[in-house]
Design a protein around this motif. Structure first.
Motif, PDB file in Angstrom:
ATOM      1  N   ASN A 119       1.047  -7.227   0.149  1.00  0.00           N
ATOM      2  CA  ASN A 119       2.292  -6.263  -0.207  1.00  0.00           C
ATOM      3  C   ASN A 119       3.025  -5.961   0.867  1.00  0.00           C
ATOM      4  OD1 ASN A 119       3.919  -3.948  -1.017  1.00  0.00           O
ATOM      5  ND2 ASN A 119       2.277  -3.576  -2.527  1.00  0.00           N
ATOM      6  N   ASP A 120       4.325  -6.233   0.695  1.00  0.00           N
ATOM      7  CA  ASP A 120       5.355  -5.934   1.705  1.00  0.00           C
ATOM      8  C   ASP A 120       6.323  -4.860   1.305  1.00  0.00           C
ATOM      9  OD1 ASP A 120       6.841  -7.261  -0.109  1.00  0.00           O
ATOM     10  OD2 ASP A 120       8.091  -8.348   1.352  1.00  0.00           O
ATOM     11  N   HIS A 121       6.002  -3.923   0.430  1.00  0.00           N
ATOM     12  CA  HIS A 121       6.801  -2.864   0.099  1.00  0.00           C
ATOM     13  C   HIS A 121       6.985  -1.653   1.187  1.00  0.00           C
ATOM     14  CE1 HIS A 121       8.059  -3.964  -4.121  1.00  0.00           C
ATOM     15  NE2 HIS A 121       7.061  -4.777  -4.052  1.00  0.00           N
ATOM     16  N   GLU A 122       7.895  -1.098   1.597  1.00  0.00           N
ATOM     17  CA  GLU A 122       8.175  -0.160   2.624  1.00  0.00           C
ATOM     18  C   GLU A 122       7.667   1.206   1.661  1.00  0.00           C
ATOM     19  OE1 GLU A 122      12.151  -0.526   3.835  1.00  0.00           O
ATOM     20  OE2 GLU A 122      11.573  -1.249   5.670  1.00  0.00           O
ATOM     21  N   LYS A 123       6.959   1.886   2.623  1.00  0.00           N
ATOM     22  CA  LYS A 123       6.215   3.193   2.418  1.00  0.00           C
ATOM     23  C   LYS A 123       6.465   4.223   3.290  1.00  0.00           C
ATOM     24  CE  LYS A 123       2.768   0.858  -0.887  1.00  0.00           C
ATOM     25  NZ  LYS A 123       1.358   1.055  -1.278  1.00  0.00           N
ATOM     26  N   ALA A 124       6.469   5.426   2.872  1.00  0.00           N
ATOM     27  CA  ALA A 124       6.752   6.612   3.976  1.00  0.00           C
ATOM     28  C   ALA A 124       6.152   7.872   3.377  1.00  0.00           C
ATOM     29  CB  ALA A 124       8.153   6.771   4.101  1.00  0.00           C
ATOM     30  N   GLU A 125       5.576   8.531   4.189  1.00  0.00           N
ATOM     31  CA  GLU A 125       5.123   9.867   3.886  1.00  0.00           C
ATOM     32  C   GLU A 125       5.369  11.075   4.736  1.00  0.00           C
ATOM     33  OE1 GLU A 125       0.284   9.735   5.117  1.00  0.00           O
ATOM     34  OE2 GLU A 125       0.941   8.775   3.532  1.00  0.00           O
ATOM     35  N   ASP A 126       5.468  12.231   4.456  1.00  0.00           N
ATOM     36  CA  ASP A 126       5.897  13.277   5.215  1.00  0.00           C
ATOM     37  C   ASP A 126       4.497  13.494   6.068  1.00  0.00           C
ATOM     38  OD1 ASP A 126       8.312  13.316   4.236  1.00  0.00           O
ATOM     39  OD2 ASP A 126       7.725  15.056   2.727  1.00  0.00           O
ATOM     40  N   ARG A 127       4.898  13.946   7.319  1.00  0.00           N
ATOM     41  CA  ARG A 127       3.596  14.485   8.258  1.00  0.00           C
ATOM     42  C   ARG A 127       2.986  15.678   7.673  1.00  0.00           C
ATOM     43  NH1 ARG A 127       5.515  15.094  14.438  1.00  0.00           N
ATOM     44  NH2 ARG A 127       3.325  15.284  14.603  1.00  0.00           N
ATOM     45  N   HIS A 128       1.707  15.621   8.000  1.00  0.00           N
ATOM     46  CA  HIS A 128       0.816  16.746   7.362  1.00  0.00           C
ATOM     47  C   HIS A 128      -0.103  17.111   8.290  1.00  0.00           C
ATOM     48  CE1 HIS A 128      -2.182  13.739   6.979  1.00  0.00           C
ATOM     49  NE2 HIS A 128      -1.324  12.901   6.290  1.00  0.00           N
ATOM     50  N   ALA A 129      -0.870  18.128   8.211  1.00  0.00           N
ATOM     51  CA  ALA A 129      -1.914  18.643   9.199  1.00  0.00           C
ATOM     52  C   ALA A 129      -2.776  17.545   9.515  1.00  0.00           C
ATOM     53  CB  ALA A 129      -2.719  19.862   8.528  1.00  0.00           C
ATOM     54  N   GLN A 130      -3.451  17.603  10.465  1.00  0.00           N
ATOM     55  CA  GLN A 130      -4.301  16.561  11.088  1.00  0.00           C
ATOM     56  C   GLN A 130      -5.598  16.147   9.995  1.00  0.00           C
ATOM     57  OE1 GLN A 130      -5.888  16.838  14.970  1.00  0.00           O
ATOM     58  NE2 GLN A 130      -6.661  15.033  15.146  1.00  0.00           N
ATOM     59  N   ARG A 131      -6.110  17.323   9.429  1.00  0.00           N
ATOM     60  CA  ARG A 131      -7.243  17.307   8.616  1.00  0.00           C
ATOM     61  C   ARG A 131      -6.597  17.324   7.187  1.00  0.00           C
ATOM     62  NH1 ARG A 131     -10.821  17.754   4.259  1.00  0.00           N
ATOM     63  NH2 ARG A 131     -13.029  17.519   4.998  1.00  0.00           N
ATOM     64  N   SER A 132      -6.629  16.478   6.365  1.00  0.00           N
ATOM     65  CA  SER A 132      -6.159  16.372   5.132  1.00  0.00           C
ATOM     66  C   SER A 132      -6.989  16.938   3.922  1.00  0.00           C
ATOM     67  CB  SER A 132      -5.584  14.976   4.467  1.00  0.00           C
ATOM     68  OG  SER A 132      -4.787  14.310   5.356  1.00  0.00           O
ATOM     69  N   SER A 133      -6.362  17.397   2.939  1.00  0.00           N
ATOM     70  CA  SER A 133      -7.342  18.081   1.949  1.00  0.00           C
ATOM     71  C   SER A 133      -8.259  16.942   1.308  1.00  0.00           C
ATOM     72  CB  SER A 133      -6.685  18.738   1.082  1.00  0.00           C
ATOM     73  OG  SER A 133      -5.706  17.620   0.309  1.00  0.00           O
ATOM     74  N   ASP A 134      -9.321  17.466   0.619  1.00  0.00           N
ATOM     75  CA  ASP A 134     -10.315  16.442  -0.138  1.00  0.00           C
ATOM     76  C   ASP A 134      -9.460  15.477  -0.846  1.00  0.00           C
ATOM     77  OD1 ASP A 134     -12.319  17.463   1.548  1.00  0.00           O
ATOM     78  OD2 ASP A 134     -12.854  18.776  -0.052  1.00  0.00           O
ATOM     79  N   GLN A 135      -8.490  16.111  -1.721  1.00  0.00           N
ATOM     80  CA  GLN A 135      -7.599  15.314  -2.582  1.00  0.00           C
ATOM     81  C   GLN A 135      -7.168  14.199  -2.026  1.00  0.00           C
ATOM     82  OE1 GLN A 135      -5.025  17.801  -4.816  1.00  0.00           O
ATOM     83  NE2 GLN A 135      -4.400  15.909  -6.048  1.00  0.00           N
ATOM     84  N   VAL A 136      -6.410  14.709  -0.843  1.00  0.00           N
ATOM     85  CA  VAL A 136      -5.566  13.585   0.034  1.00  0.00           C
ATOM     86  C   VAL A 136      -6.674  12.567   0.549  1.00  0.00           C
ATOM     87  CG1 VAL A 136      -4.075  13.307   1.834  1.00  0.00           C
ATOM     88  CG2 VAL A 136      -3.671  15.011   0.468  1.00  0.00           C
ATOM     89  N   ARG A 137      -7.858  12.964   1.012  1.00  0.00           N
ATOM     90  CA  ARG A 137      -8.635  11.981   1.590  1.00  0.00           C
ATOM     91  C   ARG A 137      -9.066  11.167   0.497  1.00  0.00           C
ATOM     92  NH1 ARG A 137     -10.999  13.681   6.529  1.00  0.00           N
ATOM     93  NH2 ARG A 137     -13.021  13.177   5.980  1.00  0.00           N
ATOM     94  N   ALA A 138      -9.328  11.409  -0.849  1.00  0.00           N
ATOM     95  CA  ALA A 138      -9.943  10.708  -1.927  1.00  0.00           C
ATOM     96  C   ALA A 138      -8.876   9.634  -2.237  1.00  0.00           C
ATOM     97  CB  ALA A 138     -10.237  11.689  -3.095  1.00  0.00           C
ATOM     98  N   GLU A 139      -7.758  10.020  -2.187  1.00  0.00           N
ATOM     99  CA  GLU A 139      -6.518   9.487  -2.703  1.00  0.00           C
ATOM    100  C   GLU A 139      -6.179   8.234  -1.305  1.00  0.00           C
ATOM    101  OE1 GLU A 139      -2.963  11.753  -2.756  1.00  0.00           O
ATOM    102  OE2 GLU A 139      -3.549  12.978  -4.701  1.00  0.00           O
ATOM    103  N   ALA A 140      -6.576   8.416  -0.130  1.00  0.00           N
ATOM    104  CA  ALA A 140      -6.465   7.687   1.161  1.00  0.00           C
ATOM    105  C   ALA A 140      -7.510   6.574   0.549  1.00  0.00           C
ATOM    106  CB  ALA A 140      -6.681   8.412   2.229  1.00  0.00           C
ATOM    107  N   VAL A 141      -8.756   6.928   0.259  1.00  0.00           N
ATOM    108  CA  VAL A 141      -9.628   5.907   0.025  1.00  0.00           C
ATOM    109  C   VAL A 141      -9.225   5.053  -1.221  1.00  0.00           C
ATOM    110  CG1 VAL A 141     -12.060   5.639  -0.981  1.00  0.00           C
ATOM    111  CG2 VAL A 141     -11.465   7.310   0.773  1.00  0.00           C
ATOM    112  N   ALA A 142      -8.524   5.500  -2.030  1.00  0.00           N
ATOM    113  CA  ALA A 142      -8.066   4.853  -3.391  1.00  0.00           C
ATOM    114  C   ALA A 142      -6.933   3.969  -2.856  1.00  0.00           C
ATOM    115  CB  ALA A 142      -7.742   5.909  -4.237  1.00  0.00           C
ATOM    116  N   VAL A 143      -5.977   4.349  -1.790  1.00  0.00           N
ATOM    117  CA  VAL A 143      -4.995   3.311  -1.518  1.00  0.00           C
ATOM    118  C   VAL A 143      -5.701   2.081  -0.652  1.00  0.00           C
ATOM    119  CG1 VAL A 143      -3.379   3.222   0.353  1.00  0.00           C
ATOM    120  CG2 VAL A 143      -3.262   5.151  -1.169  1.00  0.00           C
ATOM    121  N   LEU A 144      -6.982   2.428  -0.044  1.00  0.00           N
ATOM    122  CA  LEU A 144      -7.451   1.308   0.749  1.00  0.00           C
ATOM    123  C   LEU A 144      -8.171   0.377  -0.269  1.00  0.00           C
ATOM    124  CD1 LEU A 144      -9.363   3.377   3.725  1.00  0.00           C
ATOM    125  CD2 LEU A 144      -7.171   1.903   3.946  1.00  0.00           C
TER     126      LEU A 144
END
Length: 349
Positions: A119-144
């Motif tokens: 995939n070559d689509h550009e993506k961006a996300e705002d900076r956030h706290a170093q330790r993400s919430s459990d929901q965000v971490r679960a979403e990161a695993v889903a992205v992987l």
């Protein structure tokens, strides 16, 4: 330079048009976020034939890596270094080419895969706290997982096989030389001694012509090897240990020696092998009597027993005790009294 709120907005307000950048007398309105430009699909994204062609190209690059590794293994066994310069050059060239293609294939395949198939689509996300919430971490695993699915490695069996094969075979280029040492001669005591012995003549490198004390003038430097070196069982190995630098000083300039009577009429002989990492020490400065190693600038004082005066070396260059025979030729009194080179198994540095 400062950023000041305008039009009644409080600090921290992100209204881009209401913040001004002030520098001296100039005021520049903050430009709005331009966002991403229009996405331009690649040919492989819209043309199935181009997509398949790109996959075959990636497979071919992984195959190149596999062939490089196989070539390295074949060269390792079929072209041993031998005892001559030509055989060593051929062996090193073959091993180097095999290793180069093994690495180059993997690197180019990974780059081409990412640029043409993933995939070559550009993506961006705002900076956030170093330790993400459990929901965000679960979403990161889903992205992987989505990324793995997007790479289509699960559906591309040939590509997956080429990737796994090239990565599995490449470690052979590192492990084989190490494994190949098993069963070799581990008698390290032979490195304690060189071909130098009592009454062994000093000869000029590389001609092998014996040298008389009268031939060496004050300030001159001569590279010498032991007489009969070419008749040794492994002349290159023995030369690597026995090379010596001969220097003639004014006897009044000699401050100290490593042994009493080890020089002759101002002529001193020291090992050319640097005591840091073993580079050849061959740069002599006549006015200071300093010997310089070109690799890491270790500097030794020839007039003071080749003691270290600068650089990372930890000990002086070993001195070869010399004298002259009845015909005036320079000869060794004995071998070096300590192992030559940077470090040794029984020595703490």
């Amino acid at each position: 330079m400062s950023i000041t709120p305008e039009h009644g907005h409080e600090p921290g307000d992100t209204a881009g048009s209401d913040l001004a950048l002030r520098e001296g007398e100039n005021t520049v309105e903050k430009f709005p976020n331009p966002g991403f430009g229009p996405h331009r699909p690649r040919r492989a994204d819209v043309d199935p034939a181009a997509n398949k062609r790109a996959e075959r190209q990636v497979v071919a690059l992984f195959a190149l890596s596999i062939l490089g590794t196989i070539g390295f293994v074949v060269a390792y066994f079929a072209l041993p270094p031998g005892e001559t310069v030509a055989s060593m050059r051929t062996s090193n060239l073959a091993l180097g080419l095999g290793l180069a293609f093994a690495l180059l294939g993997i690197g180019l395949a990974a780059v081409h895969w990412a640029k043409s198939l993933m995939n070559d689509h550009e993506k961006a996300e705002d900076r956030h706290a170093q330790r993400s919430s459990d929901q965000v971490r679960a979403e990161a695993v889903a992205v992987l997982k989505d990324g793995a699915q997007d790479s289509a490695i699960g559906r591309r069996g040939v590509l997956k096989g080429a990737l796994v094969s090239s990565l599995a075979l490449f470690p052979l280029t590192i492990a084989l030389p190490l494994i190949g040492e098993v069963g070799e001669d581990w008698n390290v005591s032979k490195f304690k001694r060189t071909l130098w012995a009592k009454n062994k003549k000093l000869t000029i490198d590389p001609t092998g012509r014996p040298i008389k004390a009268a031939d060496v003038t004050i300030g001159s430097v001569v590279h010498v090897i032991p007489e009969g070196l070419e008749e040794a069982e492994a002349p290159l190995d023995e030369k690597a240990k026995a090379v010596v630098l001969l220097v003639r000083l004014d006897p009044r300039d000699i401050k100290s020696e490593q042994g009493e009577g080890w020089s002759y009429d101002g002529i001193v002989a020291f090992s050319k092998i640097c005591t840091h990492v073993g580079c050849p020490v061959a740069l002599y400065e006549q006015q200071t009597h300093h010997l310089l190693c070109p690799c890491h600038q270790s500097t030794f004082d020839v007039a003071d027993g080749a003691k270290v005066v600068f650089g990372p070396a930890k000990r002086p260059l070993p001195q070869l005790p010399i004298t002259v025979d009845d015909e005036g030729y320079l000869v060794a009194q004995s071998d070096f009294h300590e192992p030559i080179g940077p470090s040794f198994w029984e020595r703490l540095r």
